[in-house]
Write an enzyme that holds these catalytic residues in place. Structure first.
Site, PDB file in Angstrom:
ATOM      1  N   GLU A   3      52.976  53.567  71.522  1.00  0.00           N
ATOM      2  CA  GLU A   3      51.555  53.855  71.618  1.00  0.00           C
ATOM      3  C   GLU A   3      51.281  55.207  70.958  1.00  0.00           C
ATOM      4  O   GLU A   3      51.996  56.181  71.194  1.00  0.00           O
ATOM      5  CB  GLU A   3      51.116  53.870  73.086  1.00  0.00           C
ATOM      6  CG  GLU A   3      49.749  54.462  73.365  1.00  0.00           C
ATOM      7  CD  GLU A   3      48.613  53.808  72.592  1.00  0.00           C
ATOM      8  OE1 GLU A   3      47.703  54.541  72.162  1.00  0.00           O
ATOM      9  OE2 GLU A   3      48.636  52.571  72.413  1.00  0.00           O
ATOM     10  N   GLY A  22      35.230  41.113  81.035  1.00  0.00           N
ATOM     11  CA  GLY A  22      35.519  39.920  81.820  1.00  0.00           C
ATOM     12  C   GLY A  22      36.557  39.089  81.092  1.00  0.00           C
ATOM     13  O   GLY A  22      36.639  39.128  79.858  1.00  0.00           O
ATOM     14  N   ARG A  45      37.700  48.184  81.882  1.00  0.00           N
ATOM     15  CA  ARG A  45      38.892  48.103  81.044  1.00  0.00           C
ATOM     16  C   ARG A  45      39.965  49.078  81.511  1.00  0.00           C
ATOM     17  O   ARG A  45      41.156  48.746  81.560  1.00  0.00           O
ATOM     18  CB  ARG A  45      38.533  48.410  79.588  1.00  0.00           C
ATOM     19  CG  ARG A  45      37.785  47.305  78.863  1.00  0.00           C
ATOM     20  CD  ARG A  45      37.403  47.736  77.458  1.00  0.00           C
ATOM     21  NE  ARG A  45      36.748  46.670  76.732  1.00  0.00           N
ATOM     22  CZ  ARG A  45      37.366  45.792  75.950  1.00  0.00           C
ATOM     23  NH1 ARG A  45      38.675  45.865  75.812  1.00  0.00           N
ATOM     24  NH2 ARG A  45      36.691  44.848  75.327  1.00  0.00           N
ATOM     25  N   ARG A  56      26.408  50.571  75.427  1.00  0.00           N
ATOM     26  CA  ARG A  56      26.938  50.068  76.690  1.00  0.00           C
ATOM     27  C   ARG A  56      27.045  51.203  77.698  1.00  0.00           C
ATOM     28  O   ARG A  56      27.211  52.370  77.340  1.00  0.00           O
ATOM     29  CB  ARG A  56      28.299  49.398  76.486  1.00  0.00           C
ATOM     30  CG  ARG A  56      29.347  50.210  75.762  1.00  0.00           C
ATOM     31  CD  ARG A  56      30.491  49.313  75.323  1.00  0.00           C
ATOM     32  NE  ARG A  56      31.587  50.071  74.741  1.00  0.00           N
ATOM     33  CZ  ARG A  56      32.632  49.512  74.145  1.00  0.00           C
ATOM     34  NH1 ARG A  56      32.704  48.203  74.049  1.00  0.00           N
ATOM     35  NH2 ARG A  56      33.606  50.250  73.647  1.00  0.00           N
ATOM     36  N   ASP A  67      43.315  41.549  68.263  1.00  0.00           N
ATOM     37  CA  ASP A  67      42.333  42.003  67.279  1.00  0.00           C
ATOM     38  C   ASP A  67      42.966  42.370  65.946  1.00  0.00           C
ATOM     39  O   ASP A  67      42.296  42.324  64.911  1.00  0.00           O
ATOM     40  CB  ASP A  67      41.558  43.209  67.818  1.00  0.00           C
ATOM     41  CG  ASP A  67      40.489  42.821  68.826  1.00  0.00           C
ATOM     42  OD1 ASP A  67      40.228  41.609  68.978  1.00  0.00           O
ATOM     43  OD2 ASP A  67      39.907  43.726  69.453  1.00  0.00           O
ATOM     44  N   ALA A  95      39.680  39.466  74.118  1.00  0.00           N
ATOM     45  CA  ALA A  95      40.855  39.830  74.909  1.00  0.00           C
ATOM     46  C   ALA A  95      41.610  38.581  75.356  1.00  0.00           C
ATOM     47  O   ALA A  95      42.848  38.539  75.343  1.00  0.00           O
ATOM     48  CB  ALA A  95      40.439  40.664  76.119  1.00  0.00           C
TER      49      ALA A  95
END
Length: 440
Positions: A38, A51, A111, A192, A315, A328
């Site tokens: 990462e 969701g 998330r 958002r 993605d 997702a």
């Protein structure tokens, strides 16, 4: 994990988002060696709501039951039969269409909460932070050398890029000058926010926020060139709000990022002339907002998802907009297929297949590509079609909810009703077919 010194494969996972974490947990459950790299100092995700579609929820249990346990803990199932509800947000504020989802399906949350909860399940000695990939080199023995921007080098038998829409692995597979290495602007952007439920309830009322004993109140307000989505998250502590706005202009920022500064005033202007309820939703947003451009891989799709012993997933392979709520979920399906077929490679490493480890790894990635390509590419296009329906831009449907419902239903059902058990069986069958084939 596979003991050191054995002939079993070792997998490098690039990227610690949801797809990378779920894939890692699938490998961990199956005893396939891996290291997750990462680029940031830790597992991080934005706190926006998300969701998971029913197909993804079914996949959790197969990939690793611990994933499902944490998921249920974070989402707090209600045993309520749930629907999506579409509202005429422009004229009437009335619910004009409903679609049954199921009981405790498409549960949502933040998330960041999911990433925190799932990442805690990963064995810490299989994660390396602050590792940003620079280059990949296929060595003479077939192993892949990973070169990072800090100058460090590692190697693996297989590399899977779960590094998102800006995927470096995709660039290295397809070529840095290839248009398919880069996502393009969909001419949609969004705002958002997570609004405290007390504030949301005061502005919109209980019926459209906290709900009662028959609904968790997932609403979409449709209208010309925009839509708005609201649903509770974090066990009802917040109302997740997403405002999606059509934009005829090119996306331009000085730093090339997909985000830019925005404001509540800009959001309100986008919903000028809409029903007061929708304007009240926009008015709950903070005064200063981040504008998120929606990019996808529709205009220049990746022609394939692997080369040699390197592949892309989630993605990185098939970025789609958020409009069908399944980006997702499709990354999770990818993780299940990859974990399944890479476990099968280890099972073949007894010398009886007649193929080398390198050949088996490449057969596995070919099987993954063959299993996932058509379905994931369909999603990218279907998502574009869905947002056109939401924004009353489909010439055959317009604002007619009678025509809208069957069109949107068939797209959601193709996503939700996917048989993940059958997908696993077909993956193994495709791998066996490729293993039996003569080497290229």
């Amino acid at each position: 994990m596979s003991p050191e010194g054995t002939n079993n494969i070792h997998v490098a996972i690039i990227g610690g988002g949801i797809t990378g974490i779920i894939f890692a947990l699938g490998l961990q459950k199956r005893g396939v060696g891996f290291t997750l790299y990462e680029r940031t100092p830790g597992f991080t995700e934005l706190g926006a709501g998300i969701g998971f579609s029913p197909n993804a929820e079914r996949a959790f249990k197969i990939i690793n039951p611990e994933i499902d346990r944490v998921y249920k803990k974070l989402t707090a199932p209600t045993h309520i039969e749930e629907h999506f509800q579409w509202v005429d947000g422009y004229k009437t504020n009335e619910v004009a269409a409903r679609l049954l989802i199921g009981v405790d399906s498409f549960l949502g949350g933040r998330r960041s909460d999911f990433v925190d909860g799932w990442s805690e399940l990963i064995s810490k000695d299989h994660v390396k932070f602050n590792k940003e990939l620079a280059f990949l080199i296929i060595k003479d023995d077939g192993k892949v050398s990973l070169q990072f921007k800090d100058g460090s080098v590692d190697e693996a038998d297989v590399v899977i890029g779960c590094d998102g829409i800006h995927s470096r692995v995709r660039q290295l597979i397809l070529g840095e000058t290839n248009p398919a290495s880069y996502a393009s602007y969909t001419n949609k952007y969004c705002f958002r926010a997570l609004v405290p439920m007390e504030k949301a309830r005061a502005a919109l009322g209980a019926e459209r926020t906290t709900g009662g004993d028959k609904s968790l109140n997932r609403f979409m307000y449709n209208g010309p060139n925009a839509h708005s989505i609201t649903y509770p998250v974090a066990q009802g502590q917040f109302l997740n709000i997403l405002l999606v706005i059509s934009d005829p202009n090119p996306w331009k920022t000085e730093d090339g990022k997909h985000t830019a500064s925005g404001s509540k005033g800009e959001a309100l202007r986008a919903y000028e002339g809409w029903h007061p309820q929708v304007r009240a939703i926009a008015d709950m947003m903070p005064d200063e907002l981040q504008k998120w451009a929606i990019f996808d891989m529709y205009e220049n799709p990746a022609p394939y998802y692997y080369r040699d012993s390197v592949a892309i997933a989630g993605d990185a392979a098939h970025a789609a907009g958020p409009h069908l709520g399944s980006g997702a979920g499709f990354g999770i399906e990818d993780g299940l297929v990859l974990a399944t077929v890479l476990e099968a490679v280890n099972a073949k490493l007894d010398g009886q297949s007649g193929k080398t480890k390198v050949e088996l790894c490449r057969d596995a990635l070919a099987a993954y590509n063959n299993m996932r390509y058509d379905r994931t590419q369909w999603l990218v296009g279907a998502t574009r079609e869905a947002v056109a329906l939401f924004h009353w831009q489909d010439e055959n449907v317009g604002s007619d909810f009678g025509k809208f419902l069957p069109e949107i239903t068939k797209r959601f059902h193709k996503i939700w009703n996917h048989d993940v058990d059958k997908m696993v069986k077909k993956t193994l069958g495709e791998f066996e077919r490729l293993v039996r084939a003569l080497p290229n």
